[in-house]
Design a protein around this motif. Structure first.
Motif, PDB file in Angstrom:
ATOM      1  N   ARG A   6      -9.456  31.830  18.448  1.00  0.00           N
ATOM      2  CA  ARG A   6      -8.647  31.005  19.354  1.00  0.00           C
ATOM      3  C   ARG A   6      -7.176  31.013  18.931  1.00  0.00           C
ATOM      4  O   ARG A   6      -6.280  31.136  19.775  1.00  0.00           O
ATOM      5  CB  ARG A   6      -9.168  29.575  19.395  1.00  0.00           C
ATOM      6  CG  ARG A   6     -10.481  29.417  20.125  1.00  0.00           C
ATOM      7  CD  ARG A   6     -10.881  27.927  20.163  1.00  0.00           C
ATOM      8  NE  ARG A   6     -12.142  27.753  20.822  1.00  0.00           N
ATOM      9  CZ  ARG A   6     -12.302  27.694  22.142  1.00  0.00           C
ATOM     10  NH1 ARG A   6     -11.262  27.802  22.925  1.00  0.00           N
ATOM     11  NH2 ARG A   6     -13.495  27.548  22.668  1.00  0.00           N
ATOM     12  N   PRO A  93     -16.068  36.827  38.450  1.00  0.00           N
ATOM     13  CA  PRO A  93     -15.303  36.834  37.185  1.00  0.00           C
ATOM     14  C   PRO A  93     -16.136  37.291  35.995  1.00  0.00           C
ATOM     15  O   PRO A  93     -15.630  37.996  35.115  1.00  0.00           O
ATOM     16  CB  PRO A  93     -14.859  35.381  37.027  1.00  0.00           C
ATOM     17  CG  PRO A  93     -14.804  34.850  38.416  1.00  0.00           C
ATOM     18  CD  PRO A  93     -15.925  35.545  39.149  1.00  0.00           C
ATOM     19  N   LYS A  94     -17.414  36.933  35.979  1.00  0.00           N
ATOM     20  CA  LYS A  94     -18.270  37.332  34.855  1.00  0.00           C
ATOM     21  C   LYS A  94     -18.498  38.844  34.853  1.00  0.00           C
ATOM     22  O   LYS A  94     -18.443  39.482  33.800  1.00  0.00           O
ATOM     23  CB  LYS A  94     -19.609  36.591  34.924  1.00  0.00           C
ATOM     24  CG  LYS A  94     -20.477  36.822  33.708  1.00  0.00           C
ATOM     25  CD  LYS A  94     -21.693  35.928  33.731  1.00  0.00           C
ATOM     26  CE  LYS A  94     -22.512  36.142  32.467  1.00  0.00           C
ATOM     27  NZ  LYS A  94     -23.621  35.218  32.369  1.00  0.00           N
ATOM     28  N   LYS A 164     -10.873  37.174  25.254  1.00  0.00           N
ATOM     29  CA  LYS A 164     -10.921  36.330  26.460  1.00  0.00           C
ATOM     30  C   LYS A 164     -12.084  36.752  27.363  1.00  0.00           C
ATOM     31  O   LYS A 164     -12.758  35.899  27.939  1.00  0.00           O
ATOM     32  CB  LYS A 164      -9.606  36.428  27.241  1.00  0.00           C
ATOM     33  CG  LYS A 164      -8.445  35.748  26.592  1.00  0.00           C
ATOM     34  CD  LYS A 164      -7.208  35.949  27.470  1.00  0.00           C
ATOM     35  CE  LYS A 164      -5.953  35.488  26.823  1.00  0.00           C
ATOM     36  NZ  LYS A 164      -4.768  35.715  27.659  1.00  0.00           N
ATOM     37  N   ASP A 165     -12.283  38.060  27.493  1.00  0.00           N
ATOM     38  CA  ASP A 165     -13.381  38.547  28.329  1.00  0.00           C
ATOM     39  C   ASP A 165     -14.736  38.173  27.737  1.00  0.00           C
ATOM     40  O   ASP A 165     -15.663  37.813  28.473  1.00  0.00           O
ATOM     41  CB  ASP A 165     -13.279  40.065  28.513  1.00  0.00           C
ATOM     42  CG  ASP A 165     -12.106  40.472  29.389  1.00  0.00           C
ATOM     43  OD1 ASP A 165     -11.694  39.653  30.238  1.00  0.00           O
ATOM     44  OD2 ASP A 165     -11.602  41.594  29.216  1.00  0.00           O
ATOM     45  N   ALA A 167     -15.307  35.544  26.006  1.00  0.00           N
ATOM     46  CA  ALA A 167     -15.450  34.112  26.287  1.00  0.00           C
ATOM     47  C   ALA A 167     -15.916  33.884  27.723  1.00  0.00           C
ATOM     48  O   ALA A 167     -16.781  33.035  27.972  1.00  0.00           O
ATOM     49  CB  ALA A 167     -14.129  33.387  26.037  1.00  0.00           C
ATOM     50  N   VAL A 168     -15.391  34.646  28.670  1.00  0.00           N
ATOM     51  CA  VAL A 168     -15.812  34.505  30.074  1.00  0.00           C
ATOM     52  C   VAL A 168     -17.281  34.879  30.217  1.00  0.00           C
ATOM     53  O   VAL A 168     -18.042  34.197  30.913  1.00  0.00           O
ATOM     54  CB  VAL A 168     -14.919  35.362  31.004  1.00  0.00           C
ATOM     55  CG1 VAL A 168     -15.488  35.436  32.409  1.00  0.00           C
ATOM     56  CG2 VAL A 168     -13.505  34.818  31.043  1.00  0.00           C
ATOM     57  N   GLU A 172     -17.347  30.440  28.513  1.00  0.00           N
ATOM     58  CA  GLU A 172     -16.330  29.612  27.877  1.00  0.00           C
ATOM     59  C   GLU A 172     -14.960  29.958  28.438  1.00  0.00           C
ATOM     60  O   GLU A 172     -14.794  30.967  29.112  1.00  0.00           O
ATOM     61  CB  GLU A 172     -16.333  29.830  26.365  1.00  0.00           C
ATOM     62  CG  GLU A 172     -17.650  29.556  25.674  1.00  0.00           C
ATOM     63  CD  GLU A 172     -17.611  29.941  24.195  1.00  0.00           C
ATOM     64  OE1 GLU A 172     -16.497  30.073  23.620  1.00  0.00           O
ATOM     65  OE2 GLU A 172     -18.686  30.118  23.613  1.00  0.00           O
ATOM     66  N   THR A 173     -13.986  29.143  28.109  1.00  0.00           N
ATOM     67  CA  THR A 173     -12.592  29.489  28.418  1.00  0.00           C
ATOM     68  C   THR A 173     -11.840  29.624  27.112  1.00  0.00           C
ATOM     69  O   THR A 173     -12.068  28.881  26.158  1.00  0.00           O
ATOM     70  CB  THR A 173     -11.918  28.419  29.297  1.00  0.00           C
ATOM     71  OG1 THR A 173     -11.989  27.171  28.620  1.00  0.00           O
ATOM     72  CG2 THR A 173     -12.582  28.327  30.655  1.00  0.00           C
ATOM     73  N   LEU A 174     -10.964  30.573  27.074  1.00  0.00           N
ATOM     74  CA  LEU A 174     -10.183  30.847  25.881  1.00  0.00           C
ATOM     75  C   LEU A 174      -8.746  31.075  26.322  1.00  0.00           C
ATOM     76  O   LEU A 174      -8.391  32.131  26.829  1.00  0.00           O
ATOM     77  CB  LEU A 174     -10.740  32.083  25.178  1.00  0.00           C
ATOM     78  CG  LEU A 174     -10.194  32.426  23.794  1.00  0.00           C
ATOM     79  CD1 LEU A 174     -10.506  31.302  22.814  1.00  0.00           C
ATOM     80  CD2 LEU A 174     -10.838  33.706  23.314  1.00  0.00           C
ATOM     81  N   ALA A 175      -7.920  30.047  26.173  1.00  0.00           N
ATOM     82  CA  ALA A 175      -6.534  30.188  26.609  1.00  0.00           C
ATOM     83  C   ALA A 175      -5.564  29.675  25.599  1.00  0.00           C
ATOM     84  O   ALA A 175      -5.860  29.203  24.586  1.00  0.00           O
ATOM     85  CB  ALA A 175      -6.322  29.437  27.912  1.00  0.00           C
TER      86      ALA A 175
END
Length: 175
Positions: A6, A93-94, A164-165, A167-168, A172-175
């Motif tokens: 993160r 998105p997945k 990030k991918d 996490a998707v 999850e979200t990773l920002a």
């Protein structure tokens, strides 16, 4: 996702955002250089100056190179790079993230090879004082260093995008 990942993603995103936003103003420097060149050529045509500036075209090329190399990481982050979008836009998105997890490896390998070659070329330019073959003959090391920095930032951003991918895919979200 683990805390170190993160933090990595957060710092890489922040760095590329800052570098990209500063870099986008380089277009004005390039416009200024080309405008100066056009004005001086006009002055040469009318006899106001005796010689056209030789450095303007090559300097504009250097500024343009820095512009797109340093802005590359931000374009990856902002998802504004060129992509074949025949079926991709209709995917969930997945599913996009699953495909991107696979294809990002090609980008990482490509950027790794480019960085290796760039570092080798930069080392040569620094060691031997390499200059351009033009009549202006500027040193090549500064633009090669900038190119290596840009490639390195793109490589870091590609790795961050991979995380990030993942996490998707995991929901999850990773920002």
């Amino acid at each position: 996702m683990p805390r170190p990942i993160r933090l990595f993603v957060r710092y890489v995103d922040a760095t590329n955002r800052i570098v990209g936003r500063i870099t986008m103003y380089m277009i004005f420097a390039m416009i200024g250089i080309l405008m100066y060149s056009a004005i001086m050529r006009g002055a040469l045509d009318y006899g106001f100056v005796s010689m056209s500036p030789l450095w303007t075209l090559e300097m504009a090329q250097f500024v343009m190179t820095a512009y797109y190399m340093l802005g590359g990481g931000w374009s990856i982050q902002d998802d504004s790079h060129v992509r074949m979008d025949l079926a991709y836009s209709r995917w969930s998105p997945k599913r996009k993230a699953i495909v991107d997890c696979f294809t990002v490896f090609f980008l990482i390998v490509y950027l790794g090879v480019m960085l290796y070659g760039g570092l080798s070329s930069t080392s040569y330019a620094l060691q031997y004082g390499e200059t351009s073959y033009s009549s202006w003959a500027p040193y090549m090391a500064p633009i090669k260093i900038i190119m290596c920095i840009g490639i390195f930032l793109m490589l870091l951003q590609a790795i961050a995008q991979f995380f990030k991918d993942i996490a998707v895919v995991r929901g999850e979200t990773l920002a």
